[in-house]
Write an enzyme that holds these catalytic residues in place. Structure first.
Site, mmCIF file in Angstrom:
data_model
loop_
_atom_site.group_PDB
_atom_site.id
_atom_site.type_symbol
_atom_site.label_atom_id
_atom_site.label_comp_id
_atom_site.label_asym_id
_atom_site.label_seq_id
_atom_site.Cartn_x
_atom_site.Cartn_y
_atom_site.Cartn_z
ATOM 1 N N ASN A 133 -10.159 -25.063 16.000
ATOM 2 C CA ASN A 133 -10.350 -25.869 14.987
ATOM 3 C C ASN A 133 -9.040 -26.607 14.780
ATOM 4 O OD1 ASN A 133 -10.382 -26.870 12.239
ATOM 5 N ND2 ASN A 133 -11.381 -25.272 11.471
ATOM 6 N N SER A 134 -9.232 -27.854 15.040
ATOM 7 C CA SER A 134 -7.531 -28.670 15.119
ATOM 8 C C SER A 134 -7.284 -28.651 13.553
ATOM 9 C CB SER A 134 -7.912 -29.929 15.605
ATOM 10 O OG SER A 134 -8.716 -30.714 14.791
ATOM 11 N N GLY A 184 -11.496 -33.477 18.284
ATOM 12 C CA GLY A 184 -13.047 -33.363 18.138
ATOM 13 C C GLY A 184 -13.341 -34.409 19.164
ATOM 14 N N ASP A 221 -16.541 -37.051 11.986
ATOM 15 C CA ASP A 221 -17.583 -36.766 11.014
ATOM 16 C C ASP A 221 -17.077 -37.334 9.373
ATOM 17 O OD1 ASP A 221 -19.373 -35.646 8.942
ATOM 18 O OD2 ASP A 221 -19.387 -33.854 10.173
ATOM 19 N N LEU A 274 -11.952 -40.343 17.356
ATOM 20 C CA LEU A 274 -12.993 -41.238 17.612
ATOM 21 C C LEU A 274 -14.312 -40.790 17.178
ATOM 22 C CD1 LEU A 274 -10.582 -42.094 19.434
ATOM 23 C CD2 LEU A 274 -12.153 -42.528 21.193
ATOM 24 N N THR A 293 -16.760 -43.137 24.565
ATOM 25 C CA THR A 293 -17.419 -41.951 24.301
ATOM 26 C C THR A 293 -18.929 -42.142 24.042
ATOM 27 O OG1 THR A 293 -17.118 -42.485 21.815
ATOM 28 C CG2 THR A 293 -15.310 -41.396 22.792
#
Length: 252
Positions: free
Chosen positions: A129-130, A73, A152, A149, A227
């Protein structure tokens, strides 16, 4: 380069893509069926497309050099950019489900390579999609570091199954992490921070790093500032909650 200078999607002075043209919804459903190509197995990942500096052609594969860091992500790629110069010989991949965001990271890396010859050749991004396809990209024990990091939080209890850290998914992460490999997590949601830490503490294949190890690890210092999400939390004076754990051999 002229094309980018006349393209409103790119900043004329820096040559970098403008983030506002690549905005997407902050939340995606990782359980939905998105349509994008997925390699059949890790041996089918085309390294020459991701890292042409290290792999000039698909016929010149170097089995001794493989992806070692995975940013799950990866958002707009801030962590990858920071890590690239810190570990210039280490191959890294960002995995991002959102189409526009992954496209932004791809363009950003491409622009940085042009404006900084010889740099940023070790990072790349893939839209995937991991939660479903990590075994398609990574072999057993391949990674030395994984990053989660500001994932969601999926606040509703019925959506906890969508969280990227869970007992079931930790089995997969343990599979692709080598012994001694490290998982880094951070969030500004205390409940999610407790959840991720609890999942890792309860898993037999992970143990927390000591305070001394955390202090000595240069990567830990990047978790809260590299980030976009981390920078936003810092600007707002928010608090963060992190958990950093090492992959171990479970005791019988």
């Amino acid at each position: 380069m002229l094309e980018k200078e006349t393209n409103p999607n790119f900043n004329k002075s820096t040559g970098l893509p403008r983030k506002r043209f690549y905005r997407a919804r902050a939340h995606s459903n990782p359980l939905s069926d998105a349509h994008f190509p997925v390699p059949v197995s890790p041996s089918h990942v085309e390294y020459s497309l991701h890292y042409p500096h290290f792999f000039p052609s698909s016929d010149q594969m170097n089995d001794s050099k493989k992806i070692q860091f995975a940013d799950i992500g990866c958002g707009f790629g801030g962590l990858l950019i920071s890590l690239s110069t810190l570990f210039p010989e280490t191959l890294m991949i960002g995995m991002e489900l959102r189409d526009k965001v992954s496209e932004y990271v791809k363009e950003r890396i491409s622009a940085l390579r042009v404006s900084n010859p010889g740099q940023y050749q070790n990072i790349s991004v893939v839209r995937t999609n991991s939660m479903k396809y990590i075994p398609n990209y990574l072999e057993k024990g391949q990674l030395t570091k994984m990053f989660f990091l500001f994932p969601d939080p999926h606040f509703k209890e019925k959506n906890h199954r969508r969280r990227v850290i869970s007992p079931h998914l930790l089995d997969e992460y343990a599979y692709v992490l080598g012994i001694g490999g490290i998982i880094y997590t951070i969030t500004d949601v205390e409940e999610l921070g407790d959840w991720m830490k609890s999942c890792l503490e309860s898993h037999p294949m992970f143990e927390p790093l000591t305070e001394e190890e955390l202090e000595a690890d240069p990567v830990v210092k990047l978790l809260s500032c590299a980030t976009e999400e981390g920078q936003k939390v810092a600007r707002n004076g928010g608090q963060t909650f992190q958990a950093v754990f090492r992959r171990i051999v479970p005791t019988s």
